[in-house]
Design a protein around this motif. Structure first.
Motif, mmCIF file in Angstrom:
data_model
loop_
_atom_site.group_PDB
_atom_site.id
_atom_site.type_symbol
_atom_site.label_atom_id
_atom_site.label_comp_id
_atom_site.label_asym_id
_atom_site.label_seq_id
_atom_site.Cartn_x
_atom_site.Cartn_y
_atom_site.Cartn_z
ATOM 1 N N ASP A 24 10.284 85.330 18.408
ATOM 2 C CA ASP A 24 9.041 84.625 18.696
ATOM 3 C C ASP A 24 9.374 83.370 19.493
ATOM 4 N N GLY A 25 9.332 83.498 20.790
ATOM 5 C CA GLY A 25 9.704 82.403 21.680
ATOM 6 C C GLY A 25 8.763 81.223 21.669
ATOM 7 N N LEU A 26 7.679 81.314 20.929
ATOM 8 C CA LEU A 26 6.730 80.200 20.839
ATOM 9 C C LEU A 26 6.766 79.506 19.473
ATOM 10 N N PHE A 27 7.732 79.852 18.654
ATOM 11 C CA PHE A 27 7.802 79.321 17.294
ATOM 12 C C PHE A 27 8.501 77.963 17.312
ATOM 13 N N LEU A 28 7.714 76.926 17.397
ATOM 14 C CA LEU A 28 8.194 75.559 17.580
ATOM 15 C C LEU A 28 9.165 75.124 16.483
ATOM 16 N N GLU A 29 8.884 75.471 15.247
ATOM 17 C CA GLU A 29 9.747 75.052 14.139
ATOM 18 C C GLU A 29 11.167 75.574 14.314
ATOM 19 N N ALA A 55 22.260 78.287 12.635
ATOM 20 C CA ALA A 55 21.968 78.264 14.074
ATOM 21 C C ALA A 55 21.800 79.680 14.611
ATOM 22 N N GLU A 56 22.628 80.610 14.142
ATOM 23 C CA GLU A 56 22.504 82.002 14.586
ATOM 24 C C GLU A 56 21.159 82.588 14.159
ATOM 25 N N MET A 57 20.744 82.298 12.942
ATOM 26 C CA MET A 57 19.438 82.775 12.464
ATOM 27 C C MET A 57 18.311 82.197 13.306
ATOM 28 N N LEU A 58 18.421 80.915 13.631
ATOM 29 C CA LEU A 58 17.372 80.256 14.408
ATOM 30 C C LEU A 58 17.304 80.795 15.835
ATOM 31 N N LYS A 59 18.455 81.091 16.423
ATOM 32 C CA LYS A 59 18.440 81.696 17.756
ATOM 33 C C LYS A 59 17.773 83.073 17.701
ATOM 34 N N ARG A 60 18.034 83.821 16.642
ATOM 35 C CA ARG A 60 17.390 85.138 16.483
ATOM 36 C C ARG A 60 15.879 84.968 16.301
ATOM 37 N N ALA A 61 15.478 83.960 15.534
ATOM 38 C CA ALA A 61 14.044 83.697 15.326
ATOM 39 C C ALA A 61 13.359 83.410 16.663
ATOM 40 N N LEU A 68 13.317 84.070 8.988
ATOM 41 C CA LEU A 68 14.617 83.575 9.422
ATOM 42 C C LEU A 68 14.672 82.048 9.426
ATOM 43 N N VAL A 69 13.591 81.409 9.858
ATOM 44 C CA VAL A 69 13.537 79.940 9.865
ATOM 45 C C VAL A 69 13.617 79.403 8.437
ATOM 46 N N LYS A 70 12.931 80.059 7.539
ATOM 47 C CA LYS A 70 12.980 79.645 6.133
ATOM 48 C C LYS A 70 14.390 79.774 5.566
ATOM 49 N N LYS A 71 15.052 80.897 5.828
ATOM 50 C CA LYS A 71 16.429 81.104 5.361
ATOM 51 C C LYS A 71 17.375 80.096 6.002
ATOM 52 N N ALA A 72 17.211 79.869 7.285
ATOM 53 C CA ALA A 72 18.077 78.923 7.990
ATOM 54 C C ALA A 72 17.901 77.518 7.427
ATOM 55 N N GLY A 73 16.669 77.142 7.142
ATOM 56 C CA GLY A 73 16.412 75.824 6.559
ATOM 57 C C GLY A 73 17.120 75.653 5.229
ATOM 58 N N ARG A 74 17.105 76.693 4.413
ATOM 59 C CA ARG A 74 17.814 76.627 3.120
ATOM 60 C C ARG A 74 19.314 76.479 3.332
ATOM 61 N N TYR A 118 22.222 72.145 15.960
ATOM 62 C CA TYR A 118 23.158 71.868 17.040
ATOM 63 C C TYR A 118 23.697 70.440 16.951
ATOM 64 N N THR A 119 22.841 69.503 16.584
ATOM 65 C CA THR A 119 23.296 68.127 16.423
ATOM 66 C C THR A 119 24.358 68.051 15.323
#
Length: 167
Positions: free
Chosen positions: A111-116, A101-107, A82-88, A125-126
């Motif tokens: 995994d609540g420890l996934f810093l990226e 942002a929705e994908m990143l919230k799901r990520a 999801l982070v990879k897709k969101a980044g693209r 959000y910015t």
């Protein structure tokens, strides 16, 4: 040859930094014992470390199906995807920031420890001018890793530009 013999050969390949050969040995172990969740898990890890996310997810899903204790690993890989897709999407422009942002919230849910995921969500959000949410997300990233300079820098930029304080 037994599945465990193949696993030993896979580990030997890893020690020799031959990850492609390790994948082949793990694959052979899975063929020998297709209902062995641990073998699928080990193959999944090796695929993931080789940046082969699709087959890593497939074997993580199978490991989880066979043994639910592997759910955390599957969730982490799903979050990575999801982070990879969101980044693209974020690279494509402002129109895709909300879906990213929705994908990143799901990520983060997976995994609540996934810093990226937190860092990218702060950036998203910015871009969406949701400055208070960006600041809170970056603060959470810093709680996870207080030494993360990119998170600290982004948060300082928000505060210096008074974007955060103007909400």
């Amino acid at each position: 040859m037994s599945g465990n013999s193949n696993i030993k050969l896979a580990y030997q390949s890893i020690l020799e930094h031959d990850f492609e050969q390790a994948i082949e040995w793990f694959q052979q172990a899975v063929l020998e014992e297709p209902d062995n969740a641990e073998f699928h898990y080990k193959l999944s890890i090796t695929y993931a470390r080789s940046n082969k996310l699709s087959p890593a997810l497939m074997h993580a899903r199978e490991a989880m199906r066979l043994d639910p204790t592997y759910r955390t690993h599957y969730n982490h890989l799903r979050a990575r995807e999801l982070v990879k897709k969101a980044g693209r999407r974020m690279e494509q422009g402002i129109g895709d920031l909300q879906s990213a942002a929705e994908m990143l919230k799901r990520a983060i849910q997976l995994d609540g420890l996934f810093l990226e995921a937190y860092l990218l969500l702060g950036v998203a959000y910015t871009g969406l001018r949701r400055y208070a949410s960006a600041a809170e997300t970056l603060k959470e990233a810093l709680r996870l890793d207080p030494m993360r300079e990119d998170a600290r820098h982004l948060l300082q930029q928000l505060e210096q530009n008074e974007l955060y304080s103007n909400r």
